[in-house]
Design a protein around this motif. Structure first.
Motif, PDB file in Angstrom:
ATOM      1  N   LEU A 255      22.746  -3.575   8.904  1.00 49.69           N
ATOM      2  CA  LEU A 255      22.440  -4.829   9.583  1.00 49.69           C
ATOM      3  C   LEU A 255      23.671  -5.728   9.648  1.00 49.69           C
ATOM      4  CD1 LEU A 255      18.926  -5.491   8.046  1.00 49.69           C
ATOM      5  CD2 LEU A 255      19.402  -5.111  10.470  1.00 49.69           C
ATOM      6  N   GLU A 256      24.440  -5.777   8.551  1.00 55.93           N
ATOM      7  CA  GLU A 256      25.660  -6.594   8.546  1.00 55.93           C
ATOM      8  C   GLU A 256      26.680  -6.072   9.560  1.00 55.93           C
ATOM      9  OE1 GLU A 256      26.837  -6.428   4.452  1.00 55.93           O
ATOM     10  OE2 GLU A 256      25.549  -8.117   3.890  1.00 55.93           O
ATOM     11  N   GLU A 257      26.807  -4.744   9.650  1.00 59.30           N
ATOM     12  CA  GLU A 257      27.733  -4.152  10.629  1.00 59.30           C
ATOM     13  C   GLU A 257      27.280  -4.465  12.050  1.00 59.30           C
ATOM     14  OE1 GLU A 257      27.698  -0.060   9.492  1.00 59.30           O
ATOM     15  OE2 GLU A 257      29.067  -0.381   7.815  1.00 59.30           O
ATOM     16  N   ALA A 258      25.969  -4.380  12.285  1.00 59.31           N
ATOM     17  CA  ALA A 258      25.423  -4.678  13.611  1.00 59.31           C
ATOM     18  C   ALA A 258      25.668  -6.147  13.964  1.00 59.31           C
ATOM     19  CB  ALA A 258      23.928  -4.364  13.656  1.00 59.31           C
ATOM     20  N   LEU A 259      25.477  -7.036  12.994  1.00 63.89           N
ATOM     21  CA  LEU A 259      25.733  -8.459  13.233  1.00 63.89           C
ATOM     22  C   LEU A 259      27.193  -8.707  13.575  1.00 63.89           C
ATOM     23  CD1 LEU A 259      23.522 -10.041  10.451  1.00 63.89           C
ATOM     24  CD2 LEU A 259      23.361 -10.525  12.898  1.00 63.89           C
ATOM     25  N   THR A 260      28.087  -7.999  12.912  1.00 59.82           N
ATOM     26  CA  THR A 260      29.516  -8.143  13.187  1.00 59.82           C
ATOM     27  C   THR A 260      29.830  -7.714  14.620  1.00 59.82           C
ATOM     28  OG1 THR A 260      30.010  -7.732  10.864  1.00 59.82           O
ATOM     29  CG2 THR A 260      31.826  -7.464  12.418  1.00 59.82           C
ATOM     30  N   ARG A 261      29.251  -6.582  15.052  1.00 57.63           N
ATOM     31  CA  ARG A 261      29.499  -6.114  16.423  1.00 57.63           C
ATOM     32  C   ARG A 261      28.925  -7.081  17.450  1.00 57.63           C
ATOM     33  NH1 ARG A 261      28.499  -1.148  13.814  1.00 57.63           N
ATOM     34  NH2 ARG A 261      26.302  -1.212  14.360  1.00 57.63           N
ATOM     35  N   ILE A 262      27.731  -7.620  17.173  1.00 60.79           N
ATOM     36  CA  ILE A 262      27.116  -8.567  18.101  1.00 60.79           C
ATOM     37  C   ILE A 262      27.946  -9.843  18.175  1.00 60.79           C
ATOM     38  CG2 ILE A 262      25.116 -10.097  18.396  1.00 60.79           C
ATOM     39  CD1 ILE A 262      23.388  -7.746  17.530  1.00 60.79           C
ATOM     40  N   ASP A 263      28.462 -10.284  17.032  1.00 64.13           N
ATOM     41  CA  ASP A 263      29.309 -11.473  17.006  1.00 64.13           C
ATOM     42  C   ASP A 263      30.563 -11.251  17.852  1.00 64.13           C
ATOM     43  OD1 ASP A 263      29.829 -14.122  16.084  1.00 64.13           O
ATOM     44  OD2 ASP A 263      31.348 -13.284  14.744  1.00 64.13           O
ATOM     45  N   ALA A 264      31.136 -10.049  17.770  1.00 61.86           N
ATOM     46  CA  ALA A 264      32.318  -9.738  18.583  1.00 61.86           C
ATOM     47  C   ALA A 264      31.968  -9.786  20.069  1.00 61.86           C
ATOM     48  CB  ALA A 264      32.874  -8.369  18.206  1.00 61.86           C
ATOM     49  N   ARG A 265      30.787  -9.248  20.428  1.00 63.46           N
ATOM     50  CA  ARG A 265      30.358  -9.298  21.828  1.00 63.46           C
ATOM     51  C   ARG A 265      30.154 -10.732  22.293  1.00 63.46           C
ATOM     52  NH1 ARG A 265      25.540  -5.466  21.823  1.00 63.46           N
ATOM     53  NH2 ARG A 265      26.416  -4.064  20.311  1.00 63.46           N
ATOM     54  N   ALA A 266      29.581 -11.564  21.415  1.00 56.95           N
ATOM     55  CA  ALA A 266      29.366 -12.974  21.769  1.00 56.95           C
ATOM     56  C   ALA A 266      30.707 -13.664  21.997  1.00 56.95           C
ATOM     57  CB  ALA A 266      28.579 -13.681  20.667  1.00 56.95           C
ATOM     58  N   ASN A 267      31.697 -13.367  21.151  1.00 57.05           N
ATOM     59  CA  ASN A 267      33.030 -13.953  21.340  1.00 57.05           C
ATOM     60  C   ASN A 267      33.644 -13.522  22.666  1.00 57.05           C
ATOM     61  OD1 ASN A 267      33.093 -15.467  19.000  1.00 57.05           O
ATOM     62  ND2 ASN A 267      33.884 -13.779  17.775  1.00 57.05           N
ATOM     63  N   GLU A 268      33.443 -12.258  23.033  1.00 51.05           N
ATOM     64  CA  GLU A 268      33.944 -11.771  24.329  1.00 51.05           C
ATOM     65  C   GLU A 268      33.286 -12.546  25.476  1.00 51.05           C
ATOM     66  OE1 GLU A 268      33.307  -7.557  24.662  1.00 51.05           O
ATOM     67  OE2 GLU A 268      34.376  -7.156  22.786  1.00 51.05           O
ATOM     68  N   LEU A 269      31.987 -12.763  25.364  1.00 54.94           N
ATOM     69  CA  LEU A 269      31.279 -13.505  26.406  1.00 54.94           C
ATOM     70  C   LEU A 269      31.764 -14.953  26.487  1.00 54.94           C
ATOM     71  CD1 LEU A 269      27.584 -12.288  26.197  1.00 54.94           C
ATOM     72  CD2 LEU A 269      29.154 -12.033  28.100  1.00 54.94           C
ATOM     73  N   ILE A 270      32.042 -15.552  25.338  1.00 58.30           N
ATOM     74  CA  ILE A 270      32.546 -16.929  25.334  1.00 58.30           C
ATOM     75  C   ILE A 270      33.901 -16.986  26.036  1.00 58.30           C
ATOM     76  CG2 ILE A 270      33.446 -18.750  23.826  1.00 58.30           C
ATOM     77  CD1 ILE A 270      31.145 -17.947  21.857  1.00 58.30           C
TER      78      ILE A 270
END
Length: 170
Positions: free
Chosen positions: A120-135
């Protein structure tokens, strides 16, 4: 008398030697699946099926499947740029919320599964990276919009850039 065998091809390439059932194959090689007979009924049964979800990082989320509180959150997430990018960003926020809920549920268990917590922590990290890309993408879009709009402030910036370039060129 000849012994009846399944005869299905094994991984080694030899025929299976187990006793067959009524259909001529053993219990392991029951024959080729023809799939569901009524495709529409099958599709309806699968709607909302969450059995295969582990972390939820790749879960398909559409507005129709959101819970009431998630719809409220969806409407509260601020929008500033292109509709498609905003929608993807909102879905990432909801995905993050769901992952955090799974994370806290796992921690509340008597014997938490630390492998699941790690996933779950790894998945959250990947999602956070995707959110940063979108920003970043949203910032680029907003800069392009201000340059294209070229209102009075944009015109002033263009004039200043032109003056600076002339000064540096001479």
């Amino acid at each position: 008398m000849e012994k009846k065998v399944c005869g299905a091809k094994t991984r080694k390439g030899s025929p299976c030697q187990k006793a067959p059932l009524k259909n001529g194959r053993c219990r392991l090689h029951g024959g080729k699946s023809t799939g569901p007979k009524d495709k529409e009924k099958h599709r309806q049964r699968l709607k909302g099926n969450k059995n295969a979800i582990v972390t939820g990082e790749y879960e398909t989320i559409s507005f129709d499947t959101l819970l009431d509180d998630e719809k409220e959150l969806y409407n509260m997430i601020p929008e500033d740029i292109d509709r498609q990018v905003k929608g993807r960003y909102k879905i990432l926020e909801i995905r993050t919320r769901r992952l955090m809920q799974r994370y806290s549920q796992e921690l509340e268990k008597n014997k938490p599964d630390f492998r699941m917590i790690n996933r779950l922590e790894e998945a959250l990290t990947r999602i956070d990276a995707r959110a940063n890309e979108l920003i970043r993408e949203m910032r680029e879009l907003s800069t392009n919009e201000t340059n294209e709009d070229n209102g009075s402030l944009g015109a002033l910036v263009d004039i200043l850039v032109e003056v600076r370039n002339k000064r540096l060129g001479s």
